[in-house]
Structures are given as structure tokens and as C-alpha cells.
Design a protein around this motif. Structure first.
Motif, PDB file in Angstrom:
ATOM      1  N   ASP A   1      34.619  20.642  48.681  1.00 10.39           N
ATOM      2  CA  ASP A   1      33.947  20.022  49.819  1.00 10.39           C
ATOM      3  C   ASP A   1      33.564  21.054  50.881  1.00 10.39           C
ATOM      4  OD1 ASP A   1      34.376  17.646  48.549  1.00 10.39           O
ATOM      5  OD2 ASP A   1      35.927  16.924  49.912  1.00 10.39           O
ATOM      6  N   PHE A   2      34.194  22.227  50.809  1.00 13.73           N
ATOM      7  CA  PHE A   2      33.955  23.254  51.827  1.00 13.73           C
ATOM      8  C   PHE A   2      33.260  24.487  51.229  1.00 13.73           C
ATOM      9  CE2 PHE A   2      37.306  20.517  53.189  1.00 13.73           C
ATOM     10  CZ  PHE A   2      37.058  20.317  54.537  1.00 13.73           C
ATOM     11  N   GLY A   3      32.788  24.351  50.007  1.00 14.99           N
ATOM     12  CA  GLY A   3      32.045  25.432  49.378  1.00 14.99           C
ATOM     13  C   GLY A   3      32.918  26.494  48.747  1.00 14.99           C
ATOM     14  N   LEU A   4      34.206  26.215  48.542  1.00 15.63           N
ATOM     15  CA  LEU A   4      35.110  27.191  47.949  1.00 15.63           C
ATOM     16  C   LEU A   4      35.070  27.107  46.426  1.00 15.63           C
ATOM     17  CD1 LEU A   4      38.235  26.845  50.280  1.00 15.63           C
ATOM     18  CD2 LEU A   4      36.423  28.559  50.375  1.00 15.63           C
ATOM     19  N   LYS A   5      35.087  28.249  45.782  1.00 12.88           N
ATOM     20  CA  LYS A   5      35.108  28.311  44.318  1.00 12.88           C
ATOM     21  C   LYS A   5      36.559  28.469  43.877  1.00 12.88           C
ATOM     22  CE  LYS A   5      30.478  30.316  44.013  1.00 12.88           C
ATOM     23  NZ  LYS A   5      30.188  30.248  45.455  1.00 12.88           N
ATOM     24  N   LEU A   6      37.334  27.412  44.075  1.00  9.34           N
ATOM     25  CA  LEU A   6      38.765  27.415  43.773  1.00  9.34           C
ATOM     26  C   LEU A   6      39.210  26.042  43.324  1.00  9.34           C
ATOM     27  CD1 LEU A   6      40.127  29.332  46.906  1.00  9.34           C
ATOM     28  CD2 LEU A   6      40.225  30.185  44.569  1.00  9.34           C
ATOM     29  N   GLN A   7      40.339  25.998  42.649  1.00 14.96           N
ATOM     30  CA  GLN A   7      41.020  24.738  42.391  1.00 14.96           C
ATOM     31  C   GLN A   7      41.792  24.345  43.654  1.00 14.96           C
ATOM     32  OE1 GLN A   7      42.256  26.180  37.862  1.00 14.96           O
ATOM     33  NE2 GLN A   7      43.806  25.401  39.263  1.00 14.96           N
ATOM     34  N   PRO A   8      42.253  23.089  43.747  1.00 19.31           N
ATOM     35  CA  PRO A   8      43.191  22.740  44.797  1.00 19.31           C
ATOM     36  C   PRO A   8      44.419  23.643  44.720  1.00 19.31           C
ATOM     37  CG  PRO A   8      42.348  20.771  43.740  1.00 19.31           C
ATOM     38  CD  PRO A   8      41.861  21.928  42.925  1.00 19.31           C
ATOM     39  N   LEU A   9      44.903  24.124  45.848  1.00 21.49           N
ATOM     40  CA  LEU A   9      45.994  25.093  45.830  1.00 21.49           C
ATOM     41  C   LEU A   9      47.230  24.573  45.104  1.00 21.49           C
ATOM     42  CD1 LEU A   9      46.121  26.904  49.299  1.00 21.49           C
ATOM     43  CD2 LEU A   9      44.993  27.593  47.191  1.00 21.49           C
ATOM     44  N   SER A  10      47.515  23.275  45.222  1.00 19.88           N
ATOM     45  CA  SER A  10      48.728  22.738  44.615  1.00 19.88           C
ATOM     46  C   SER A  10      48.673  22.714  43.100  1.00 19.88           C
ATOM     47  CB  SER A  10      49.006  21.325  45.140  1.00 19.88           C
ATOM     48  OG  SER A  10      47.933  20.457  44.818  1.00 19.88           O
ATOM     49  N   THR A  11      47.520  23.059  42.493  1.00 20.74           N
ATOM     50  CA  THR A  11      47.422  23.054  41.036  1.00 20.74           C
ATOM     51  C   THR A  11      47.653  24.425  40.427  1.00 20.74           C
ATOM     52  OG1 THR A  11      45.027  23.481  40.979  1.00 20.74           O
ATOM     53  CG2 THR A  11      45.725  21.176  41.153  1.00 20.74           C
ATOM     54  N   TYR A  12      47.824  25.453  41.255  1.00 23.11           N
ATOM     55  CA  TYR A  12      48.054  26.800  40.708  1.00 23.11           C
ATOM     56  C   TYR A  12      49.544  26.929  40.382  1.00 23.11           C
ATOM     57  CZ  TYR A  12      43.372  28.354  42.007  1.00 23.11           C
ATOM     58  OH  TYR A  12      42.012  28.492  42.105  1.00 23.11           O
ATOM     59  N   SER A  13      49.847  26.989  39.093  1.00 24.24           N
ATOM     60  CA  SER A  13      51.242  27.058  38.666  1.00 24.24           C
ATOM     61  C   SER A  13      51.593  28.329  37.917  1.00 24.24           C
ATOM     62  CB  SER A  13      51.583  25.852  37.779  1.00 24.24           C
ATOM     63  OG  SER A  13      50.752  25.864  36.627  1.00 24.24           O
ATOM     64  N   LYS A  14      50.606  29.162  37.632  1.00 20.02           N
ATOM     65  CA  LYS A  14      50.866  30.409  36.887  1.00 20.02           C
ATOM     66  C   LYS A  14      50.123  31.557  37.538  1.00 20.02           C
ATOM     67  CE  LYS A  14      51.510  28.103  32.443  1.00 20.02           C
ATOM     68  NZ  LYS A  14      51.046  27.983  31.055  1.00 20.02           N
TER      69      LYS A  14
END
Length: 488
Positions: free
Chosen positions: A475-488
Motif C-alpha cells: 500500500d506504500f509502494g514497498l517491494k517487501l513482504q509483511p515484516l511478520s512473515t519473514y521467518s528465515k
């Protein structure tokens, strides 16, 4: 040490779930650790937490509620005891089994290891002796069970289930919540990364970077609005001021219910306005030129990329303490913007800005005069994440885990428990019927301390703004997953 098991009986069969330290969630969707094909379940329905010998259950704002021994689980959760009966959904029942871990075999193993054994003649009965009899009996039992299973298969009964003696106990069906009897249809489960385990309570699913919906955000289901509340092709900065306000209000409620593990009262407009101010400020940083190094105010993509590298061990540390990991992710964002060895002018150091004393209280090895050029364990990301989880565990223990209490714990991380408590008392004593929550403090801000007005009025709204950006990055133009989904 206690052994804790949940004997589960549902429409798709029976199973036994061992409850280890941390948490384990139950529901119908892919974001639940233990899934059941029960149409009465929400996708994320309830979570069981364990810390040492303490075990409790929290209803995750499910449509049909969670019941222990026929009584609805309150918003702050309910402790569990041996023999308790839990009902979730229409057909899913859990029975609680808590007992001391068996140590009967330890002396025998120790004796065998040391070469000891039964040597006195009077200890050995006449005839063939106890051990051979036991072995013969055990072999006979194995043969009998094997024949029974073969007959079971041949007769076409299918796979045997784990059955307890009390599986035929009827659970009373509590009266449903009349206005929330069923969930909206077409709420399909989100995809799960094939490498994640459904039985690991601290595992996280991978997100689809092109999706606008966080895959691992454990958001409650009832009254859930459409995930994509920004028109296609637009970003947050493209919205009108009124649209931004509506967006912030909806996303803030999602964050509030998620980190509080239950329903949340509507966030007042004064608080939404403060959250929006910080959300606007974060959003504008998408156009900032990257500054290099590690500092506040950097380009938004660079800042959240740095956070994504710290996310896995923060998620692990907070999951291990039974605390929603988004609390840790966005505390680190507003404390240091995920700069692992940042030092404030007053001395606190590291990603979570620990003082020397607080760091030591929560297991960190500190040194006097520590700094970025002479660091101690406060500058090591993994130990500091574990210390932050420990600190937040103590704060939520003080204020509770209800939806109104978690923002209080977050606020107290900034001001200290004593300062926040005295401000809360002043606000609550100012009138009758005021709710016990952080938003009450904002509405009564003119009578509170200058320190609270200058810092806490900003701290919790800024936390919410950081979480909105981090959990809905596209929604803010970031090329990332939601932070809470990074597990590795």
C-alpha cells in the motif's frame, strides 16, 4: 516439569497435540498451527499459550466463541487445568491433560549405565523371574494388537484413530452469539509456504509479494472488511485526506485486534488522527534519497529492508514468550528504526534501546561505558530480541493481554511502568465509566504529565503507524513482504 497435551476430537478425526513452551493456534485456516475442517471455526479461532507450568487459552475474536467447561473465555484469556474441556466451532472439542513428566525409568537407566542390577537372591522370585515374564507378556500384547489391527484393516474400517476413554463425553453446546453465528462466505485460506510446518507454533508462512494481504498476520475474522481498501493502481499517498483517515482507522483496528489477541473497541477519532500523522510521515519517506549507513529518517524502502533482516530472530524470540511478534518488530522500528547498535544521547543502547540496568535484568551481559565503538550484548540482535521479549512479557503480565491492555504495555516500554500507571490513575479518576485503555489517556491528555504528553502521546500512535506500513507494505509502494512473515 509438566507434560501438557490436548486430546482433540473434530469432524476430521482425533489427534493428540503436545503443548510445548510458547504458543499453538487452532482454527480452520492456513494461518492456524492446528487446522480442523469445522465450518463453525474461524480461520484463526483460539490460541493456547504456555510459559513453564502456566497454560492458558485466548479466544482470537472468533465468530462463535471459545468455551472452557461451558463458560465463554474472557478477552484476557483463561487458565487451563487438567481435565478441562474446551469447545471451539460446531464440532471441535479439546480435553486438557496436564501431569508431571514420568521419571520412573530414570533409576533403571542409571543402574544399567553403571553396570548395576538386581543381585540379591531374595529379590528374585523363583521360576523364570520377573523380567522374562514381563518380556513374554509384552510380546504377547504386541502380537495381539497386531492381529487386531490386521483384522481392523481387512474388515475395511480404515485407519485407527487416537481414542481416549472419555471421547464419548458430550460437550454442552453453549448458546451462540446471536449476531455472529457464522462467518462471511468465500473467505478462502491463504497459501502456505511448502517449507513451513503446521505443527510448529513459532513457524511463519511466506507471503506473496504481490498480495496486499499479510499472510502471517493473525488477524481476527469477524466483521472483516475487504483486504484491498485502496483502489487498484493507487498507493496511500494517492488517497484524499478523508480516504487516508478511513484507511488508517481500518488498519489500526486490525493491528489492535491482532496484537491484543481479541476484540478491540473502536479507536477514538483523536487517536486515529494521531496515528494518521505518523503514517503520513512514514509514507512520504518513499521518495527520500537513501542516506547510507543506519540512521533515522532514511528512505522507507531501505528502512524496512533493514527491518526484514532483523525480523526472523525477533519473530522467534517473541513467539517463544507467547507474545505477538509484531509487538517486537515495531518496538524496534520506533526505538531505533532497526539500527542494531544505535545509542541515544541519554545512554540507552541497541536496537531496543536498553539501559544498562534493564538489559541486565532481562539477561543481557552489559558493560559500563558501552557505546557503538565499545559495544556490549545490547548491540547483538538476537540476545537483545530475547531480552525485549522478556521485558514485554513482564509488562503484559502487569497490564494484561486484553485488547485495551496491550497498548498500555507498549506505552509503558517507553515511559516506565510507574510513570504510566500514575497517569492512568489520574485519567480514570477524572470521570465515571472510563475504559481502562491507552486511548483514555489520550482523551484526558490535558490533565496528565508533560512527559506523557510529549512522549507517550507520540509513542503508541507511532507504533501503530509503523505497524500499518510494515504489515501492508504494498500500500506504500514497498517491494517487501509483511515484516511478520519473514521467518528465515
Amino acid at each position: 516439569m509438566l507434560e501438557v497435551r490436548l486430546n482433540c476430537k473434530g469432524p476430521d478425526g482425533n489427534r493428540t497435540v503436545k503443548v510445548a513452551e510458547g504458543r499453538i493456534s487452532f482454527g480452520r485456516g492456513s494461518d492456524a498451527d492446528e487446522r480442523f475442517e469445522d465450518n463453525g471455526l474461524s480461520r484463526l479461532h483460539a490460541t493456547v499459550y504456555r510459559e513453564g507450568d502456566r497454560v492458558w487459552i485466548v479466544d482470537d475474536n472468533s465468530a462463535n466463541g471459545t468455551f472452557v467447561n461451558g463458560e465463554a473465555v474472557p478477552p484476557v484469556g483463561k487458565p487451563l487445568a487438567n481435565g478441562d474441556r474446551i469447545k471451539i466451532g460446531n464440532e471441535t472439542q479439546l480435553s486438557v491433560e496436564i501431569h508431571a513428566a514420568s521419571k520412573a525409568a530414570e533409576p533403571a537407566r542409571a543402574a544399567a549405565a553403571s553396570g548395576g542390577g538386581i543381585t540379591a537372591a531374595s529379590d528374585v522370585p523363583s521360576g523364570i523371574g520377573i523380567l522374562p515374564i514381563a518380556m513374554i507378556g509384552f510380546a504377547f500384547m504386541i502380537v495381539t494388537v497386531s492381529f487386531a489391527l490386521i483384522a481392523y484393516k481387512m474388515l475395511g474400517f480404515g485407519e485407527p484413530s487416537v481414542v481416549r476413554a472419555d471421547d464419548d463425553i458430550e460437550f454442552s453446546d453453549p448458546e451462540p452469539r446471536s449476531t455472529r453465528d457464522s462467518e462471511p462466505k468465500n473467505t478462502g485460506d491463504r497459501p502456505v509456504n511448502s517449507g513451513s510446518s503446521s505443527t510448529n507454533s513459532s513457524s511463519t508462512s511466506s507471503a506473496d509479494p504481490g498480495s496486499n494481504e499479510p499472510l502471517n498476520i493473525k488477524t481476527p475474522e469477524p466483521s472483516k472488511p475487504e483486504a484491498n481498501i485502496i483502489p487498484p493502481g493507487k498507493r496511500y499517498l494517492d488517497l484524499t485526506d478523508a480516504e487516508k483517515r478511513k484507511y488508517v482507522a481500518e488498519r489500526s483496528m486490525r493491528i489492535a485486534t491482532a496484537i491484543g489477541n481479541s476484540s478491540s473497541d473502536q479507536i477514538p477519532s483523536e487517536a486515529v488522527e494521531r496515528i494518521k500523522v505518523f503514517t503520513d510521515a512514514f509514507a512520504k519517506r518513499i521518495n527520500v534519497k537513501p542516506l547510507g549507513g543506519c540512521r533515522f529518517g532514511d528512505n522507507l524502502q531501505a528502512t524496512y529492508e533493514r527491518a526484514s533482516k532483523n525480523a526472523p530472530f525477533i519473530v522467534r524470540a517473541f513467539n517463544a514468550r507467547g507474545i505477538d511478534p509484531r509487538i517486537g518488530l515495531y518496538l524496534a522500528m520506533i526505538e531505533s528504526e532497526h539500527c542494531v547498535c544505535l545509542q541515544s544521547p541519554t545512554g540507552p543502547l541497541g536496537m531496543f534501546q536498553f539501559t544498562k540496568a534493564t538489559g541486565e535484568n532481562h539477561g543481557l551481559k552489559t558493560i559500563s561505558g558501552a557505546s557503538p565503538s565499545n559495544p556490549d550484548e545490547r548491540c547483538e540482535p538476537e540476545p537483545s530480541a530475547r531480552a525485549a521479549a522478556s521485558y514485554m512479557k513482564s509488562l503484559t503480565g502487569r497490564y494484561g493481554t486484553g485488547p485495551a491492555s496491550v497498548p498500555l504495555a507498549i506505552g509503558s516500554y517507553n515511559s516506565g511502568e510507574g510513570g504510566l500507571s500514575s497517569n492512568l490513575v489520574k485519567a480514570l479518576e477524572s470521570g465515571s465509566g472510563l475504559p481502562r485503555d491507552f486511548w483514555t489517556l489520550i482523551s484526558k491528555g490535558d490533565m496528565l504529565s508533560k512527559q506523557f504528553q510529549s512522549e507517550n502521546f507520540k509513542y503508541v500512535p507511532k507504533f501503530f503507524a509503523a505497524a500499518i506500513v510494515g504489515e501492508y507494505p504494498q500500500d506504500f509502494g514497498l517491494k517487501l513482504q509483511p515484516l511478520s512473515t519473514y521467518s528465515k
